[in-house]
Design a protein around this motif. Structure first.
Motif, PDB file in Angstrom:
ATOM      1  N   PHE A  35       0.836  -1.204   0.000  1.00  0.00           N
ATOM      2  CA  PHE A  35       0.000   0.000   0.000  1.00  0.00           C
ATOM      3  C   PHE A  35       0.871   1.254   0.000  1.00  0.00           C
ATOM      4  CE2 PHE A  35      -2.013   3.397   2.499  1.00  0.00           C
ATOM      5  CZ  PHE A  35      -3.218   3.566   1.828  1.00  0.00           C
ATOM      6  N   ARG A  36       1.881   1.269   0.838  1.00  0.00           N
ATOM      7  CA  ARG A  36       2.771   2.431   0.929  1.00  0.00           C
ATOM      8  C   ARG A  36       3.569   2.635  -0.353  1.00  0.00           C
ATOM      9  NH1 ARG A  36       4.942   1.680   7.233  1.00  0.00           N
ATOM     10  NH2 ARG A  36       3.214   2.864   8.182  1.00  0.00           N
ATOM     11  N   ALA A  37       3.933   1.549  -1.017  1.00  0.00           N
ATOM     12  CA  ALA A  37       4.644   1.667  -2.290  1.00  0.00           C
ATOM     13  C   ALA A  37       3.704   2.177  -3.385  1.00  0.00           C
ATOM     14  CB  ALA A  37       5.234   0.319  -2.689  1.00  0.00           C
ATOM     15  N   LEU A  38       2.456   1.703  -3.370  1.00  0.00           N
ATOM     16  CA  LEU A  38       1.488   2.115  -4.398  1.00  0.00           C
ATOM     17  C   LEU A  38       1.190   3.604  -4.344  1.00  0.00           C
ATOM     18  CD1 LEU A  38      -1.050  -0.861  -4.251  1.00  0.00           C
ATOM     19  CD2 LEU A  38       0.306  -0.181  -6.245  1.00  0.00           C
ATOM     20  N   ILE A  39       1.032   4.147  -3.144  1.00  0.00           N
ATOM     21  CA  ILE A  39       0.656   5.568  -3.049  1.00  0.00           C
ATOM     22  C   ILE A  39       1.804   6.503  -3.425  1.00  0.00           C
ATOM     23  CG2 ILE A  39      -1.191   5.166  -1.381  1.00  0.00           C
ATOM     24  CD1 ILE A  39       0.651   6.092   0.839  1.00  0.00           C
ATOM     25  N   LYS A  40       2.984   5.937  -3.653  1.00  0.00           N
ATOM     26  CA  LYS A  40       4.101   6.742  -4.146  1.00  0.00           C
ATOM     27  C   LYS A  40       4.093   6.853  -5.669  1.00  0.00           C
ATOM     28  CE  LYS A  40       7.229   5.521  -0.339  1.00  0.00           C
ATOM     29  NZ  LYS A  40       8.491   4.815   0.005  1.00  0.00           N
ATOM     30  N   VAL A  41       3.277   6.016  -6.304  1.00  0.00           N
ATOM     31  CA  VAL A  41       3.190   6.048  -7.763  1.00  0.00           C
ATOM     32  C   VAL A  41       2.382   7.265  -8.189  1.00  0.00           C
ATOM     33  CG1 VAL A  41       2.319   4.848  -9.815  1.00  0.00           C
ATOM     34  CG2 VAL A  41       3.380   3.549  -7.959  1.00  0.00           C
ATOM     35  N   ASN A  42       2.860   7.984  -9.181  1.00  0.00           N
ATOM     36  CA  ASN A  42       2.181   9.181  -9.664  1.00  0.00           C
ATOM     37  C   ASN A  42       0.758   8.852 -10.100  1.00  0.00           C
ATOM     38  OD1 ASN A  42       1.854  11.854 -10.569  1.00  0.00           O
ATOM     39  ND2 ASN A  42       2.470  11.296 -12.636  1.00  0.00           N
ATOM     40  N   ILE A  89       3.045  -0.779 -13.696  1.00  0.00           N
ATOM     41  CA  ILE A  89       4.004  -1.830 -14.045  1.00  0.00           C
ATOM     42  C   ILE A  89       5.428  -1.280 -14.079  1.00  0.00           C
ATOM     43  CG2 ILE A  89       4.790  -3.311 -15.946  1.00  0.00           C
ATOM     44  CD1 ILE A  89       1.802  -3.827 -16.548  1.00  0.00           C
ATOM     45  N   ILE A  90       5.594  -0.112 -14.692  1.00  0.00           N
ATOM     46  CA  ILE A  90       6.934   0.474 -14.813  1.00  0.00           C
ATOM     47  C   ILE A  90       7.487   0.903 -13.456  1.00  0.00           C
ATOM     48  CG2 ILE A  90       8.239   2.427 -15.730  1.00  0.00           C
ATOM     49  CD1 ILE A  90       6.340   2.323 -18.183  1.00  0.00           C
ATOM     50  N   GLU A  91       6.668   1.653 -12.702  1.00  0.00           N
ATOM     51  CA  GLU A  91       7.168   2.209 -11.439  1.00  0.00           C
ATOM     52  C   GLU A  91       7.255   1.167 -10.330  1.00  0.00           C
ATOM     53  OE1 GLU A  91       5.873   6.017 -10.114  1.00  0.00           O
ATOM     54  OE2 GLU A  91       5.258   6.663 -12.115  1.00  0.00           O
ATOM     55  N   MET A  92       6.301   0.237 -10.272  1.00  0.00           N
ATOM     56  CA  MET A  92       6.327  -0.748  -9.198  1.00  0.00           C
ATOM     57  C   MET A  92       7.434  -1.769  -9.395  1.00  0.00           C
ATOM     58  SD  MET A  92       4.289   0.125  -6.872  1.00  0.00           S
ATOM     59  CE  MET A  92       4.438  -1.375  -5.922  1.00  0.00           C
ATOM     60  N   ARG A  93       7.826  -2.000 -10.638  1.00  0.00           N
ATOM     61  CA  ARG A  93       8.938  -2.920 -10.874  1.00  0.00           C
ATOM     62  C   ARG A  93      10.196  -2.405 -10.168  1.00  0.00           C
ATOM     63  NH1 ARG A  93       9.015  -2.929 -16.193  1.00  0.00           N
ATOM     64  NH2 ARG A  93       7.624  -4.716 -16.441  1.00  0.00           N
ATOM     65  N   ASP A  94      10.381  -1.085 -10.190  1.00  0.00           N
ATOM     66  CA  ASP A  94      11.541  -0.484  -9.532  1.00  0.00           C
ATOM     67  C   ASP A  94      11.374  -0.429  -8.017  1.00  0.00           C
ATOM     68  OD1 ASP A  94      12.698  -0.063 -12.001  1.00  0.00           O
ATOM     69  OD2 ASP A  94      11.863   1.954 -12.212  1.00  0.00           O
ATOM     70  N   ARG A  95      10.134  -0.530  -7.542  1.00  0.00           N
ATOM     71  CA  ARG A  95       9.885  -0.408  -6.104  1.00  0.00           C
ATOM     72  C   ARG A  95       9.759  -1.751  -5.400  1.00  0.00           C
ATOM     73  NH1 ARG A  95       6.646   4.401  -7.657  1.00  0.00           N
ATOM     74  NH2 ARG A  95       7.759   6.182  -6.803  1.00  0.00           N
ATOM     75  N   PRO A 136      11.900  -3.897  -4.296  1.00  0.00           N
ATOM     76  CA  PRO A 136      12.746  -4.096  -3.112  1.00  0.00           C
ATOM     77  C   PRO A 136      12.193  -3.424  -1.853  1.00  0.00           C
ATOM     78  CG  PRO A 136      14.078  -3.574  -5.025  1.00  0.00           C
ATOM     79  CD  PRO A 136      12.651  -3.323  -5.418  1.00  0.00           C
ATOM     80  N   GLU A 137      11.382  -2.374  -2.014  1.00  0.00           N
ATOM     81  CA  GLU A 137      10.861  -1.651  -0.851  1.00  0.00           C
ATOM     82  C   GLU A 137       9.861  -2.475  -0.055  1.00  0.00           C
ATOM     83  OE1 GLU A 137       9.268   2.162  -1.791  1.00  0.00           O
ATOM     84  OE2 GLU A 137      10.949   2.718  -3.075  1.00  0.00           O
ATOM     85  N   TRP A 138       9.130  -3.361  -0.739  1.00  0.00           N
ATOM     86  CA  TRP A 138       8.072  -4.078  -0.039  1.00  0.00           C
ATOM     87  C   TRP A 138       8.080  -5.588  -0.235  1.00  0.00           C
ATOM     88  CZ3 TRP A 138       4.544  -6.920  -2.879  1.00  0.00           C
ATOM     89  CH2 TRP A 138       4.539  -6.685  -4.261  1.00  0.00           C
ATOM     90  N   GLU A 139       8.786  -6.059  -1.257  1.00  0.00           N
ATOM     91  CA  GLU A 139       8.733  -7.492  -1.567  1.00  0.00           C
ATOM     92  C   GLU A 139       9.238  -8.341  -0.411  1.00  0.00           C
ATOM     93  OE1 GLU A 139       9.887 -10.419  -5.295  1.00  0.00           O
ATOM     94  OE2 GLU A 139      10.957  -8.546  -5.024  1.00  0.00           O
ATOM     95  N   ASN A 140      10.253  -7.848   0.283  1.00  0.00           N
ATOM     96  CA  ASN A 140      10.842  -8.637   1.364  1.00  0.00           C
ATOM     97  C   ASN A 140      10.329  -8.231   2.739  1.00  0.00           C
ATOM     98  OD1 ASN A 140      12.527 -10.106  -0.428  1.00  0.00           O
ATOM     99  ND2 ASN A 140      13.921  -8.354  -0.526  1.00  0.00           N
ATOM    100  N   ALA A 141       9.276  -7.408   2.745  1.00  0.00           N
ATOM    101  CA  ALA A 141       8.700  -7.014   4.031  1.00  0.00           C
ATOM    102  C   ALA A 141       8.163  -8.252   4.735  1.00  0.00           C
ATOM    103  CB  ALA A 141       7.580  -6.003   3.812  1.00  0.00           C
TER     104      ALA A 141
END
Length: 201
Positions: free
Chosen positions: A72-79, A125-131, A133-138
């Motif tokens: 959720f926190r990673a998603l809300i960073k997407v423009n 797809i473009i922005e979350m691919r780069d993000r 590491p921020e949440w995948e291993n949470a």
């Protein structure tokens, strides 16, 4: 920052819930995946939370899994993706399904979610691919919850329809999504079934 709340579940009005924490009632918005996992009102629950502060409101969002909160926190960073759309995404698919969409460049699956058009799907797809590491291993810890219990048929269908509308579906579309489902199910189960059916169509 409020990171976690433990208290008595007072009310469930999808997608809103109210938790009593030592006499203070906290109103939280949740994804449908979290809502389905909640027990009946009166039970004690513990949720991971995210606090958003706006000029006109302080908004709390609750999640049973830390991994879901991290996404959720990673998603809300997407423009172009705010909390409402992020909850709609998390209500329509779990974290693993979203990850597969991103890794497989499956924008078509994402556009089945309310509020997600072709451009938004491609941006996700473009922005979350780069993000990742921020949440995948949470931590994928899930706070202990009991199974939900059934509510009245009429209230269940009405609550489910209201929740689908709050996620961005039109009233007629929400009613159609719920038609054919067993009205004896609790609202949370109806919502989950409707979303699953919609995404697989």
């Amino acid at each position: 920052m409020i990171g976690r709340l433990t208290g008595q579940l007072l009310e469930k009005h999808p997608p809103l819930i109210v938790i009593d924490v030592h006499g203070v009632g906290y109103e939280l918005e949740t994804s449908m995946n979290t809502l389905v996992a909640l027990p009946a009102a009166g039970e004690t629950i513990s949720l991971y939370t995210h606090l958003t502060i706006r000029d006109d409101a302080h908004l709390l969002y609750g999640f049973t899994r830390e991994h879901e909160r991290a996404l959720f926190r990673a998603l809300i960073k997407v423009n172009g993706v705010g909390p409402k759309l992020a909850l709609a995404i998390l209500s329509g698919m779990d974290e693993d399904a979203f990850m597969r969409c991103v890794r497989d460049d499956d924008s078509k699956a994402l556009t089945r979610l309310p509020g997600v058009g072709k451009k938004t799907a491609e941006r996700l797809i473009i922005e979350m691919r780069d993000r990742f590491p921020e949440w995948e291993n949470a931590s994928d810890a899930t706070l202990p919850l009991e199974a939900a219990t059934a509510q009245g048929q009429r209230d269940s269908v009405a609550d489910a329809e209201a929740a689908l509308i709050s996620l961005g579906y039109k009233p007629a579309e929400s009613a159609k999504m719920l038609s054919g489902l067993d009205p004896k199910q609790p609202a949370e189960a109806l919502i989950k079934a409707a979303l699953t059916q919609r995404l697989s169509s």
